[in-house]
Design an enzyme around this catalytic site. Structure first.
Site, PDB file in Angstrom:
ATOM      1  N   HIS A  16      -3.358   7.013   2.391  1.00 28.65           N
ATOM      2  CA  HIS A  16      -3.739   5.705   1.790  1.00 28.65           C
ATOM      3  C   HIS A  16      -5.128   5.204   2.406  1.00 28.65           C
ATOM      4  CE1 HIS A  16      -4.201   1.467   1.122  1.00 28.65           C
ATOM      5  NE2 HIS A  16      -3.799   1.047   2.203  1.00 28.65           N
ATOM      6  N   ASN A  55     -10.179  -0.552  -0.315  1.00 24.52           N
ATOM      7  CA  ASN A  55      -9.027  -0.327  -0.207  1.00 24.52           C
ATOM      8  C   ASN A  55      -8.316  -1.015  -1.333  1.00 24.52           C
ATOM      9  OD1 ASN A  55      -6.147  -1.015   0.331  1.00 24.52           O
ATOM     10  ND2 ASN A  55      -6.612  -1.447   2.833  1.00 24.52           N
ATOM     11  N   CYS A  96       0.801  -1.100  -0.121  1.00 29.44           N
ATOM     12  CA  CYS A  96      -0.064  -0.019  -0.005  1.00 29.44           C
ATOM     13  C   CYS A  96       0.738   1.492   0.063  1.00 29.44           C
ATOM     14  CB  CYS A  96      -0.840  -0.040   1.256  1.00 29.44           C
ATOM     15  SG  CYS A  96      -1.901  -1.418   1.251  1.00 29.44           S
TER      16      CYS A  96
HETATM   17  N1  COA Z   1     -18.343  -8.591  10.404  1.00 30.87           N
HETATM   18  C1  COA Z   1     -19.078  -8.488  11.746  1.00 30.87           C
HETATM   19  N2  COA Z   1     -18.462  -8.821  12.863  1.00 30.87           N
HETATM   20  C2  COA Z   1     -17.167  -8.909  12.773  1.00 30.87           C
HETATM   21  C3  COA Z   1     -16.180  -9.211  11.651  1.00 30.87           C
HETATM   22  C4  COA Z   1     -16.808  -8.940  10.389  1.00 30.87           C
HETATM   23  N3  COA Z   1     -16.492  -9.074   9.134  1.00 30.87           N
HETATM   24  N4  COA Z   1     -14.924  -9.355  11.795  1.00 30.87           N
HETATM   25  C5  COA Z   1     -15.064  -9.311  13.233  1.00 30.87           C
HETATM   26  N5  COA Z   1     -16.251  -9.369  13.595  1.00 30.87           N
HETATM   27  C6  COA Z   1     -16.459  -9.174  15.091  1.00 30.87           C
HETATM   28  C7  COA Z   1     -15.676 -10.057  16.099  1.00 30.87           C
HETATM   29  O1  COA Z   1     -16.432 -11.548  15.933  1.00 30.87           O
HETATM   30  C8  COA Z   1     -15.724  -9.685  17.347  1.00 30.87           C
HETATM   31  O2  COA Z   1     -17.138  -9.746  18.018  1.00 30.87           O
HETATM   32  P1  COA Z   1     -17.216  -9.961  19.465  1.00 30.87           P
HETATM   33  O3  COA Z   1     -16.695  -8.811  20.239  1.00 30.87           O
HETATM   34  O4  COA Z   1     -18.505 -10.330  19.719  1.00 30.87           O
HETATM   35  O5  COA Z   1     -16.259 -11.209  19.735  1.00 30.87           O
HETATM   36  C9  COA Z   1     -15.811  -8.075  17.020  1.00 30.87           C
HETATM   37  O6  COA Z   1     -16.240  -8.042  15.765  1.00 30.87           O
HETATM   38  C10 COA Z   1     -14.233  -7.516  17.027  1.00 30.87           C
HETATM   39  O7  COA Z   1     -13.517  -8.325  16.407  1.00 30.87           O
HETATM   40  P2  COA Z   1     -12.025  -7.672  15.942  1.00 30.87           P
HETATM   41  O8  COA Z   1     -11.453  -8.580  15.188  1.00 30.87           O
HETATM   42  O9  COA Z   1     -11.338  -7.228  17.346  1.00 30.87           O
HETATM   43  O10 COA Z   1     -12.357  -6.630  14.963  1.00 30.87           O
HETATM   44  P3  COA Z   1     -11.848  -4.957  15.039  1.00 30.87           P
HETATM   45  O11 COA Z   1     -12.611  -4.073  15.893  1.00 30.87           O
HETATM   46  O12 COA Z   1     -10.547  -5.156  15.311  1.00 30.87           O
HETATM   47  O13 COA Z   1     -12.338  -4.876  13.595  1.00 30.87           O
HETATM   48  C11 COA Z   1     -11.159  -4.412  11.338  1.00 30.87           C
HETATM   49  C12 COA Z   1     -11.686  -5.547  12.568  1.00 30.87           C
HETATM   50  C13 COA Z   1     -10.523  -5.488  10.399  1.00 30.87           C
HETATM   51  C14 COA Z   1     -12.457  -3.574  10.871  1.00 30.87           C
HETATM   52  C15 COA Z   1     -10.350  -3.559  12.220  1.00 30.87           C
HETATM   53  O14 COA Z   1      -9.255  -4.541  13.045  1.00 30.87           O
HETATM   54  C16 COA Z   1      -9.477  -2.541  11.376  1.00 30.87           C
HETATM   55  O15 COA Z   1     -10.047  -1.607  10.693  1.00 30.87           O
HETATM   56  N6  COA Z   1      -8.309  -3.031  11.037  1.00 30.87           N
HETATM   57  C17 COA Z   1      -7.515  -2.198  10.040  1.00 30.87           C
HETATM   58  C18 COA Z   1      -7.373  -3.183   8.820  1.00 30.87           C
HETATM   59  C19 COA Z   1      -7.047  -2.105   7.563  1.00 30.87           C
HETATM   60  O16 COA Z   1      -7.180  -1.301   7.421  1.00 30.87           O
HETATM   61  N7  COA Z   1      -6.061  -2.837   6.636  1.00 30.87           N
HETATM   62  C20 COA Z   1      -5.573  -2.179   5.566  1.00 30.87           C
HETATM   63  C21 COA Z   1      -4.266  -2.499   5.741  1.00 30.87           C
HETATM   64  S1  COA Z   1      -3.338  -1.501   4.374  1.00 30.87           S
END
Ligand code: COA
Length: 351
Positions: free
Chosen positions: A276, A307, A133
């Site tokens: 980004h 993204n 990225c």
């Molecule tokens: N849909 C619905 N629920 C989801 C899910 C999805 N796709 N993915 C995870 N969850 C749920 C989990 O089961 C968990 O539920 P619980 O609290 O009941 O156990 C809850 O959401 C939190 O899970 P977690 O893995 O901690 O999610 P998060 O809050 O970290 O969100 C992302 C996940 C990916 C959205 C977040 O981590 C993020 O934005 N990361 C950056 C990713 C990014 O920008 N990448 C680009 C790289 S260049």
């Protein structure tokens, strides 16, 4: 054993080099978004999620997916034609093609020579770079140095991804994030400095944070043994979402601040902030960490594009210019960050 050090070696003959440092700027930007709009509802056919959750956690409403037969080179070509046209630069003026991509599905040859051939660029230096990225900002930095040093007069820099080919549609942690697209910039000689110093770096100990799940050679035993009773995992890109989030917010904002300082400017001087397009929440948190003045418009192309990794910054900047959200000739801060982990940031004058 010789005791002669490199520094005491005087060459018998002097190599002639370009002594004059020149200015460089972006002359034109182009973008290409594939036709097919993919909604969150469609993504939710494959993962247990909802439109509301995806919008709230990522800011993504829709993304574009390329056709099955549409390649990164096809998309790059469309974006490049627009960038060349807007720059008013002919293919024969381009001396180098730098293509940033991690989703060209051939280990070799690189995509850049084929793109150059399609565009009718006669015999340029042409190579791909792999900086995920942050690839586009790496490309801009390389192009800037090439032009400033007099290596070439004009460089075509392309960021392009077909991430739909490398996404596991069943992976809840990434299936909703990625999209396809291409962005291109023509960097060339200028009467004024148009690209500031690049702040860049890498953290190789964090290689597992965003990674291709399986290596190509790791697939080989399973492919060669037809009787093997084991699922072959497609080498999709996966990530540790929370680690990415924390790193992007807490470590990238100071890099962005330094890139502005390195150009002798302050955040007040900015006419656009184009991070980004990783995730809308990361962008929002960066704005706060940066203490970005309210008058600076911020790229939010992720809502409709997803993204697109290396393509996201030129696509987002093109949109801001096309929609009159950022001024031509204005100063933009751009920062790319991603798998590696790697990052690169610089201030540019928008074309
Ligand atoms: N849909 C619905 N629920 C989801 C899910 C999805 N796709 N993915 C995870 N969850 C749920 C989990 O089961 C968990 O539920 P619980 O609290 O009941 O156990 C809850 O959401 C939190 O899970 P977690 O893995 O901690 O999610 P998060 O809050 O970290 O969100 C992302 C996940 C990916 C959205 C977040 O981590 C993020 O934005 N990361 C950056 C990713 C990014 O920008 N990448 C680009 C790289 S260049």
């Amino acid at each position: 054993m010789s005791t002669t050090s490199a520094s005491s070696t005087t060459p018998a003959k002097t190599i002639s080099v370009n002594e004059t440092i020149r200015h460089a700027r972006i002359h034109g930007l182009g973008g290409y978004r594939p036709e097919r709009v993919v909604t969150n509802e469609e993504i939710c056919q494959w993962i247990d999620s909802s439109d509301e959750w995806i919008q709230q956690r990522s800011g993504i409403v829709t993304r574009r997916f390329a056709r099955e037969d549409e390649t990164v080179i096809d998309m790059a070509e469309a974006a490049s034609v627009q960038a060349l046209d807007r720059a008013g630069i002919g293919p024969e003026q381009i001396g180098a093609v730098v293509m940033a991509t991690v989703s060209h599905p051939y280990q070799t040859p690189a995509a850049a020579p084929e793109l150059a051939h399609r565009l009718g660029i006669p015999n340029p230096a042409a190579f791909d770079i792999s900086a995920a990225c942050a690839g586009y900002c790496h490309g801009i930095s390389i192009a800037n140095d090439m032009v400033r040093a007099g290596t070439v007069d004009y460089v075509l820099v392309v960021g392009v991804e077909k991430l739909s080919d490398f996404t596991d549609k069943h992976d809840r942690g990434s299936a909703f994030i990625f999209g396809d697209g291409a962005g291109a910039a023509v960097v060339g000689i200028s009467d004024f400095p148009g690209i500031g110093p690049t702040l860049w770096g890498s953290l190789g100990d964090q290689r597992d944070v965003i990674t291709q799940r399986e290596s190509w050679t790791g697939l080989r035993p399973a492919m060669e043994d037809a009787d093997r009773d084991e699922d072959i995992e497609w080498p999709a890109f996966v990530m540790q979402g929370q680690t990415v989030f924390r790193w992007a917010v807490f470590s990238m904002a100071p890099v962005a601040v330094e890139a502005v300082k390195a150009a002798g400017l302050t955040p007040d001087d900015l006419d656009a902030f184009v991070p980004h397009q990783a995730n809308m929440r990361i962008t929002d948190a960066m704005i706060k960490a940066l203490k970005l003045p309210e008058h600076v418009p911020v790229a939010r192309d992720i809502a409709e594009t997803g993204n697109t990794s290396a393509a996201s910054i030129p696509l987002a900047m093109s949109r801001m210019l096309d929609e009159g959200e950022a001024p031509h000739g204005g100063i933009a801060l751009q920062i790319g960050f991603g798998a590696g982990l790697v990052y690169a940031a610089q201030v540019v004058v928008m074309p």
